[in-house]
Motif scaffolding. Structure first.
Motif, PDB file in Angstrom:
ATOM      1  N   ALA A  33       0.972  -1.263   0.197  1.00  0.00           N
ATOM      2  CA  ALA A  33       0.060  -0.019  -0.028  1.00  0.00           C
ATOM      3  C   ALA A  33       1.003   1.308   0.016  1.00  0.00           C
ATOM      4  N   SER A  34       1.891   1.316   0.680  1.00  0.00           N
ATOM      5  CA  SER A  34       2.762   2.416   0.783  1.00  0.00           C
ATOM      6  C   SER A  34       3.320   2.781  -0.536  1.00  0.00           C
ATOM      7  N   VAL A  35       3.680   1.603  -1.215  1.00  0.00           N
ATOM      8  CA  VAL A  35       4.542   1.790  -2.505  1.00  0.00           C
ATOM      9  C   VAL A  35       3.788   2.267  -3.772  1.00  0.00           C
ATOM     10  N   LEU A  36       2.447   1.615  -3.432  1.00  0.00           N
ATOM     11  CA  LEU A  36       1.322   2.074  -4.368  1.00  0.00           C
ATOM     12  C   LEU A  36       0.964   3.455  -4.417  1.00  0.00           C
ATOM     13  N   CYS A  37       0.781   4.075  -3.127  1.00  0.00           N
ATOM     14  CA  CYS A  37       0.684   5.510  -3.026  1.00  0.00           C
ATOM     15  C   CYS A  37       2.045   6.181  -3.500  1.00  0.00           C
ATOM     16  N   ILE A  38       3.175   5.738  -3.454  1.00  0.00           N
ATOM     17  CA  ILE A  38       4.234   6.469  -3.717  1.00  0.00           C
ATOM     18  C   ILE A  38       4.324   6.635  -5.317  1.00  0.00           C
ATOM     19  N   GLN A  39       3.974   5.436  -6.075  1.00  0.00           N
ATOM     20  CA  GLN A  39       3.633   5.386  -7.472  1.00  0.00           C
ATOM     21  C   GLN A  39       2.625   6.358  -7.776  1.00  0.00           C
ATOM     22  N   LEU A  40       1.425   6.383  -7.251  1.00  0.00           N
ATOM     23  CA  LEU A  40       0.179   7.243  -7.608  1.00  0.00           C
ATOM     24  C   LEU A  40       0.736   8.790  -7.332  1.00  0.00           C
ATOM     25  N   GLY A  41       1.423   8.990  -6.363  1.00  0.00           N
ATOM     26  CA  GLY A  41       1.775  10.413  -6.046  1.00  0.00           C
ATOM     27  C   GLY A  41       0.249  11.075  -5.590  1.00  0.00           C
ATOM     28  N   GLY A  73      13.568   0.649  -0.110  1.00  0.00           N
ATOM     29  CA  GLY A  73      14.709  -0.198  -0.228  1.00  0.00           C
ATOM     30  C   GLY A  73      15.633   0.478  -1.362  1.00  0.00           C
ATOM     31  N   SER A  74      16.240  -0.633  -2.140  1.00  0.00           N
ATOM     32  CA  SER A  74      17.058  -0.406  -2.991  1.00  0.00           C
ATOM     33  C   SER A  74      16.480   0.475  -4.254  1.00  0.00           C
ATOM     34  N   GLY A  75      15.082   0.459  -4.161  1.00  0.00           N
ATOM     35  CA  GLY A  75      14.744   1.226  -5.280  1.00  0.00           C
ATOM     36  C   GLY A  75      14.559   2.819  -5.116  1.00  0.00           C
ATOM     37  N   MET A  76      15.000   3.182  -3.992  1.00  0.00           N
ATOM     38  CA  MET A  76      14.893   4.510  -3.710  1.00  0.00           C
ATOM     39  C   MET A  76      15.757   5.599  -5.009  1.00  0.00           C
ATOM     40  N   GLN A  77      17.004   4.991  -5.360  1.00  0.00           N
ATOM     41  CA  GLN A  77      17.674   5.964  -6.053  1.00  0.00           C
ATOM     42  C   GLN A  77      17.027   5.922  -7.348  1.00  0.00           C
ATOM     43  N   TYR A  78      16.349   4.754  -8.101  1.00  0.00           N
ATOM     44  CA  TYR A  78      15.483   4.852  -9.089  1.00  0.00           C
ATOM     45  C   TYR A  78      14.433   5.853  -8.980  1.00  0.00           C
ATOM     46  N   HIS A  79      13.653   5.864  -7.866  1.00  0.00           N
ATOM     47  CA  HIS A  79      12.442   6.707  -7.776  1.00  0.00           C
ATOM     48  C   HIS A  79      12.933   8.206  -7.786  1.00  0.00           C
ATOM     49  N   LEU A  80      14.025   8.356  -7.207  1.00  0.00           N
ATOM     50  CA  LEU A  80      14.622   9.829  -7.206  1.00  0.00           C
ATOM     51  C   LEU A  80      14.800  10.383  -8.553  1.00  0.00           C
ATOM     52  N   GLN A  81      15.314   9.432  -9.362  1.00  0.00           N
ATOM     53  CA  GLN A  81      15.528   9.909 -10.775  1.00  0.00           C
ATOM     54  C   GLN A  81      14.132   9.979 -11.566  1.00  0.00           C
ATOM     55  N   SER A  82      13.131   9.061 -11.172  1.00  0.00           N
ATOM     56  CA  SER A  82      11.913   9.080 -12.196  1.00  0.00           C
ATOM     57  C   SER A  82      10.485   9.376 -11.479  1.00  0.00           C
ATOM     58  N   ASN A  83      10.708   9.390 -10.283  1.00  0.00           N
ATOM     59  CA  ASN A  83       9.198   9.642  -9.666  1.00  0.00           C
ATOM     60  C   ASN A  83       8.992  11.081  -9.346  1.00  0.00           C
TER      61      ASN A  83
END
Length: 450
Positions: free
Chosen positions: A148-156, A381-391
């Protein structure tokens, strides 16, 4: 932070039948086209059938490979097909299969932006999470809350995430306050509730309600007048830590009047948590205090704290702690953190940290920014760097601007293969071992001298 989230903030740096996923997991022809998925009956749910789905139920395929694997030609379609299989498996009769499916979806969303697929399947995903939170046991509830946390991060921020919070919020709150529920599940739900509310809530009363819910949990760790000077570790300590950290995150988006009210309420009680037996509780309390001082001084430059002398003495003692009954690792970690906290409280100073991701870098120069980064790092987790680039949402939170567009050739030159990472880690390990050996030799020589 996005403009629509500030609120005069003082300082801010489609569902199928049960088991239908098993049919989806095996429904690919040799030509790469997918056959029509037929929901199977209970008779099909044999061990052989379920073993066919084990590839879909294994979340490690996302966790190990990360975003790199997803950049190769044709993998986007494969990923989406695999995710659809995971989503179907969240309806499975087996609790382990449902849990693995939830973890697989979470790892995929943490490592890749999949906005179109998520918008298309948002209601189905939300229903699956709701069902697993209501009917699942500890591990399944934890997996559902993490997703649920990651879903909301994806949706913004927006209508979609608001609807997710509106559906899941009451269930999360019920689990957090349920004394009979698993402590681990309540802990993950507290973090999830804070993150989802931070992203999605536009209703100020809902924000205040969430703050109150989290307050009611962590304030149970406060010292009472009849208590001794030390707070003993209890099974609920982890829950109280998660609730405190989630509460602190939400405090950063509160209106100024509410922040003042909360500071008056907690400034003189929160220091009691610094005497906890648990090192993580001491650190969480110290960092929350540093952030609260930062907020207070952002509102009033001449802010005065009455018990400053006793507080700084306590912080200095923790920054130089040498108690033999505490583990060396805990003492080292505690001293490092509390040196920074002491500087923040006494000198209004913050040691700037640099976070590198791809060709970019971000400077963490205040406690609000650090706490926000640490919270989302824990979730992604390890996806933080990717999301900083793309989210776009996270880039707005940290004021990074629009995503930087890179061509395929540049991305390829930036990649490091697994073998190269292994060599690098091996070399670093050898260097650390050699340094330790030299240090031990010096200590031995000193011992012989005396």
């Amino acid at each position: 932070m996005p403009k629509n989230k500030k609120r005069n903030a003082p300082h801010r740096g489609g569902s199928g039948g049960s088991g239908s996923g098993a049919a989806a997991a095996t429904a690919a022809t040799a030509g790469g086209q997918h056959r029509n998925v037929q929901p199977f009956s209970d008779e099909d749910a044999s061990i052989e059938t379920m073993s066919h789905c084990s590839g879909y139920s294994d979340p490690s395929s996302f966790a190990e490979d990360g975003p790199e694997v997803l950049d190769e030609e044709g993998t986007q379609e494969d990923l989406e097909y695999k995710l659809k299989g995971f989503i179907d498996l969240t309806l499975d009769k087996s609790a382990k299969t449902r849990q693995a499916a939830l973890e697989g979806i979470k790892n995929a969303l943490a490592s890749k932006m999949l906005s179109e697929l998520i918008l298309e399947r948002r209601m189905t995903l939300t229903d699956s999470i709701e069902r697993c939170l209501k009917k699942g046991k500890s591990d399944e509830q934890r997996a559902a809350a993490a997703l649920a946390s990651v879903l909301c991060i994806q949706l913004g921020p927006g209508i979609e995430s608001e609807e997710v919070l509106k559906t899941l919020g009451p269930i999360l709150k019920k689990i957090i306050c349920d004394g009979t529920a698993s402590i681990q599940a309540r802990q993950t739900c507290a973090t999830c509730f804070g993150v989802c509310c931070f992203i999605a809530t536009e209703d100020i009363t809902e924000l205040y309600s969430t703050l109150e819910c989290l307050e009611n949990v962590f304030t149970k760790s406060y010292l009472k007048e009849k208590d001794t000077n030390v707070i003993c570790n209890t099974p609920n300590t982890g829950l109280h830590i998660s609730s405190l950290l989630a509460w602190t995150l939400l405090l950063t988006i509160c209106p100024i009047n509410e922040v003042k009210k909360k500071l008056e309420m907690h400034f003189h009680k929160l220091p009691s948590l610094l005497s906890s037996d648990d090192v993580n509780m001491r650190i969480a309390a110290g960092e929350s205090l540093a952030l609260m001082f930062e907020l207070a001084r952002g509102m009033e430059s001449d802010f005065f704290y009455e018990d400053m002398e006793s507080l700084t003495q306590m912080l200095r003692a923790l920054a130089t702690d040498g108690n033999k009954h505490r583990a060396k690792v805990d003492k080292r970690k505690q001293r490092s953190v509390f040196r920074d906290i002491l500087r923040a409280v006494e000198e209004r100073d913050f040691p700037t940290e640099t976070v590198k991701f791809g060709p970019e870098r971000m400077y963490i120069d205040c406690w609000v920014k650090k706490h926000t980064y640490d919270t989302f790092k824990e979730v992604l987790g390890s996806g933080m760097q990717y999301h900083l680039q793309s989210n776009e949402f996270l880039r707005n939170v940290f004021e990074l601007g629009p995503p930087v567009m890179l061509d395929a050739a540049t991305l390829k030159t930036m990649k490091i293969s697994r073998f190269e990472r292994h060599l690098y880690n091996s070399a670093a390990f050898k260097a650390r071992t050699k340094a330790r050996s030299k240090c031990r030799d010096k200590r031995a020589d000193v011992g012989e001298f005396f």
